[in-house]
Design an enzyme around this catalytic site. Sequence first.
Site, PDB file in Angstrom:
ATOM      1  N   ARG A  33      -8.645  -0.694   4.544  1.00 31.49           N
ATOM      2  CA  ARG A  33      -7.780   0.350   3.989  1.00 31.49           C
ATOM      3  C   ARG A  33      -6.422  -0.221   3.597  1.00 31.49           C
ATOM      4  O   ARG A  33      -5.786   0.281   2.673  1.00 31.49           O
ATOM      5  CB  ARG A  33      -7.549   1.454   5.022  1.00 31.49           C
ATOM      6  CG  ARG A  33      -8.764   2.309   5.297  1.00 31.49           C
ATOM      7  CD  ARG A  33      -8.371   3.443   6.210  1.00 31.49           C
ATOM      8  NE  ARG A  33      -7.083   3.962   5.816  1.00 31.49           N
ATOM      9  CZ  ARG A  33      -6.160   4.437   6.650  1.00 31.49           C
ATOM     10  NH1 ARG A  33      -6.393   4.491   7.929  1.00 31.49           N
ATOM     11  NH2 ARG A  33      -5.010   4.872   6.199  1.00 31.49           N
ATOM     12  N   LYS A  82       0.839  -1.213   0.000  1.00 32.37           N
ATOM     13  CA  LYS A  82       0.000   0.000   0.000  1.00 32.37           C
ATOM     14  C   LYS A  82       0.866   1.252   0.000  1.00 32.37           C
ATOM     15  O   LYS A  82       0.639   2.177  -0.767  1.00 32.37           O
ATOM     16  CB  LYS A  82      -0.888   0.001   1.252  1.00 32.37           C
ATOM     17  CG  LYS A  82      -1.549   1.343   1.525  1.00 32.37           C
ATOM     18  CD  LYS A  82      -2.407   1.335   2.777  1.00 32.37           C
ATOM     19  CE  LYS A  82      -1.690   1.538   4.076  1.00 32.37           C
ATOM     20  NZ  LYS A  82      -1.385   2.937   4.439  1.00 32.37           N
ATOM     21  N   ASP A  84       5.021   0.444  11.891  1.00 31.88           N
ATOM     22  CA  ASP A  84       3.808  -0.191  11.365  1.00 31.88           C
ATOM     23  C   ASP A  84       3.692  -1.669  11.769  1.00 31.88           C
ATOM     24  O   ASP A  84       2.695  -2.324  11.443  1.00 31.88           O
ATOM     25  CB  ASP A  84       3.751  -0.068   9.832  1.00 31.88           C
ATOM     26  CG  ASP A  84       3.437   1.352   9.390  1.00 31.88           C
ATOM     27  OD1 ASP A  84       3.037   2.168  10.240  1.00 31.88           O
ATOM     28  OD2 ASP A  84       3.598   1.646   8.186  1.00 31.88           O
TER      29      ASP A  84
HETATM   30  C1  EPZ Z   1       4.379   6.879   6.468  1.00 31.88           C
HETATM   31  O1  EPZ Z   1       3.614   7.913   7.062  1.00 31.88           O
HETATM   32  C2  EPZ Z   1       3.465   5.689   6.357  1.00 31.88           C
HETATM   33  N1  EPZ Z   1       2.339   6.012   5.482  1.00 31.88           N
HETATM   34  C3  EPZ Z   1       2.971   5.275   7.728  1.00 31.88           C
HETATM   35  O2  EPZ Z   1       2.167   4.118   7.599  1.00 31.88           O
HETATM   36  C4  EPZ Z   1       4.186   4.943   8.593  1.00 31.88           C
HETATM   37  O3  EPZ Z   1       3.755   4.634   9.898  1.00 31.88           O
HETATM   38  C5  EPZ Z   1       5.137   6.136   8.625  1.00 31.88           C
HETATM   39  O4  EPZ Z   1       5.493   6.531   7.278  1.00 31.88           O
HETATM   40  C6  EPZ Z   1       6.441   5.846   9.373  1.00 31.88           C
HETATM   41  O5  EPZ Z   1       7.088   4.747   8.788  1.00 31.88           O
HETATM   42  C7  EPZ Z   1       2.452   5.873   4.175  1.00 31.88           C
HETATM   43  O6  EPZ Z   1       3.504   5.522   3.647  1.00 31.88           O
HETATM   44  C8  EPZ Z   1       1.248   6.131   3.351  1.00 31.88           C
HETATM   45  P1  EPZ Z   1       6.423  10.220   8.561  1.00 31.88           P
HETATM   46  P2  EPZ Z   1       4.137   9.394   7.099  1.00 31.88           P
HETATM   47  O7  EPZ Z   1       6.269  11.534   7.885  1.00 31.88           O
HETATM   48  O8  EPZ Z   1       4.901   9.668   5.872  1.00 31.88           O
HETATM   49  C9  EPZ Z   1       6.696  13.475  12.037  1.00 31.88           C
HETATM   50  C10 EPZ Z   1       0.200   2.839   7.790  1.00 31.88           C
HETATM   51  O9  EPZ Z   1      -0.381   2.288   8.743  1.00 31.88           O
HETATM   52  N2  EPZ Z   1       6.531  14.524  11.025  1.00 31.88           N
HETATM   53  O10 EPZ Z   1       7.621   9.400   8.262  1.00 31.88           O
HETATM   54  O11 EPZ Z   1       2.963  10.235   7.401  1.00 31.88           O
HETATM   55  C11 EPZ Z   1       5.451  12.622  12.212  1.00 31.88           C
HETATM   56  O12 EPZ Z   1       4.505  13.271  13.036  1.00 31.88           O
HETATM   57  C12 EPZ Z   1       0.772   4.231   7.935  1.00 31.88           C
HETATM   58  O13 EPZ Z   1       0.330   2.310   6.679  1.00 31.88           O
HETATM   59  C13 EPZ Z   1       6.675  15.841  11.405  1.00 31.88           C
HETATM   60  O14 EPZ Z   1       6.947  16.131  12.587  1.00 31.88           O
HETATM   61  O15 EPZ Z   1       5.111   9.354   8.350  1.00 31.88           O
HETATM   62  C14 EPZ Z   1       6.037  11.373  12.822  1.00 31.88           C
HETATM   63  O16 EPZ Z   1       6.227  11.558  14.186  1.00 31.88           O
HETATM   64  C15 EPZ Z   1       0.470   4.825   9.275  1.00 31.88           C
HETATM   65  N3  EPZ Z   1       6.512  16.820  10.474  1.00 31.88           N
HETATM   66  C16 EPZ Z   1       7.397  11.252  12.139  1.00 31.88           C
HETATM   67  O17 EPZ Z   1       7.666  12.557  11.600  1.00 31.88           O
HETATM   68  C17 EPZ Z   1       6.201  16.535   9.178  1.00 31.88           C
HETATM   69  O18 EPZ Z   1       6.075  17.467   8.376  1.00 31.88           O
HETATM   70  C18 EPZ Z   1       7.460  10.261  10.975  1.00 31.88           C
HETATM   71  O19 EPZ Z   1       6.358  10.465  10.128  1.00 31.88           O
HETATM   72  C19 EPZ Z   1       6.085  15.185   8.784  1.00 31.88           C
HETATM   73  C20 EPZ Z   1       6.244  14.204   9.739  1.00 31.88           C
END
Ligand code: EPZ
Length: 430
Positions: free
Chosen positions: A409, A22, A317
């Site tokens: 999802r 996904k 995840d």
């Molecule tokens: C991706 O989300 C995945 N989603 C998530 O999977 C996964 O848990 C996550 O990466 C971490 O591996 C998809 O790929 C569609 P991040 P993403 O930006 O990109 C902080 C699932 O169940 N952050 O790497 O949204 C954030 O709050 C989903 O399939 C900021 O602070 O995750 C988090 O604490 C859930 N500012 C950390 O970084 C920002 O601008 C990592 O988030 C962006 C992120």
Amino acid sequence: MDRIRLVGGNPLNGEIVISGAKNAALPLMIASLLTDEPLVLSNVPRLADVKQLERILENHGVDIAVHGRRRGESDGGGQRMTFHAADIVDTTAPYDLVSKMRASFWVIGPLLARCHEARVSLPGGCAIGTRPVDLFLFGLKELGAEIDIDDGYVVAKAPKGGLVGARIVFPKVSVGATHTLLMAATLANGTTMIENAAQEPEITNVAECLVAMGAKISGIGTRTLTIEGVEKLHGANVEVIPDRIETGTFAMAAAMTGGDVLLRGARPEHLQAALDILAKTGVDLTPEADGVRVRRNGNGILPVDIETQPFPGFPTDLQAQFMALMTMSQGTSHVRETIFENRYMHVAELARFGADIAVDGQVATIRGKDKLKGAQVMATDLRASVSLVIAGLAAKGETVVNRIYHLDRGFERLEDKLSRCGAEIERLAG
Ligand code: EPZ
């Protein structure tokens, strides 16, 4: 609302074909916005999130076609789909579409790169933490974009002549911000360096797709990506990688039920950290020609401590699923969640099975039990939901998982895959 009913106690035995990832399929679909030529993706999983992103892309003017099965392809295999953004008719991604799925915010990168403007709704809160977008905005500004927040929308404009290559040093690793800036930089003027980039296999899948589309990228799979902007990208044919989170989930289900399952198509190198941890819990893992075999015959589950980390560390995840496994270990284990500040929503639900888990800040302490008992539980997010299914598969008696739209999802044909391996599991409609 559909529910899942299952009766635990049967070890999982057999073979499970791993679906396309996904979290690779979604950004690959978004990459189609970068070119006016068709992008053909194969092994796209049939998931609610994919459908939702199709709606968002169609709103921008992307024509989407699903192709029929080809000779030699099994039924139920991934879809082959064409995404053709010949003419982007709308650079706004509206609230009612974006609010349903955070990844849809990522369209801001390609829209800004190709159309020099984008208006994308802020994705809003989410059950697992606040999930801000500051890193995206920081990176896009480094490429010269002017950004305003207006009425809940991020309004971004590129300088005259388009985005300009720059050195972007992310203060924190973000998968989404890396995907977005990587895509944006492909069409920028000049060279962009993204430092402290995410290295997840899904990023590599997207980077390789962009290269197939004519982008110039080096450092793929490392912490530093260098992108030399090009004027135009073209169409390509790209395959979605197998889902490492689905792989890890079924590996843990097999471990928890004491089964023997071949995960066909799995790429062990995409989840080595999780497999190493599973081996420490006493599970036998054997690489096979086309996948990995997971076996736990008779031995108890050993307690092991984990900490979630960006790739190549243990993935957040898989944290909930691993915690489910640890609820039946022969001792005490600890889980430290370092990526999301509120990703313990499954703890209260696992307690309904009789699990003993205490949370203190980032750390959960799990005291293993000999057995769990089936219960009525409620899914709260995608990975939390599947941890409840895993617990239910090993628990004594009947479990009903409510609100399973979360599962749809991100898990393709979950009940079907599990029941083919001997699980007593069914979907109750309504
Ligand atoms: C991706 O989300 C995945 N989603 C998530 O999977 C996964 O848990 C996550 O990466 C971490 O591996 C998809 O790929 C569609 P991040 P993403 O930006 O990109 C902080 C699932 O169940 N952050 O790497 O949204 C954030 O709050 C989903 O399939 C900021 O602070 O995750 C988090 O604490 C859930 N500012 C950390 O970084 C920002 O601008 C990592 O988030 C962006 C992120």
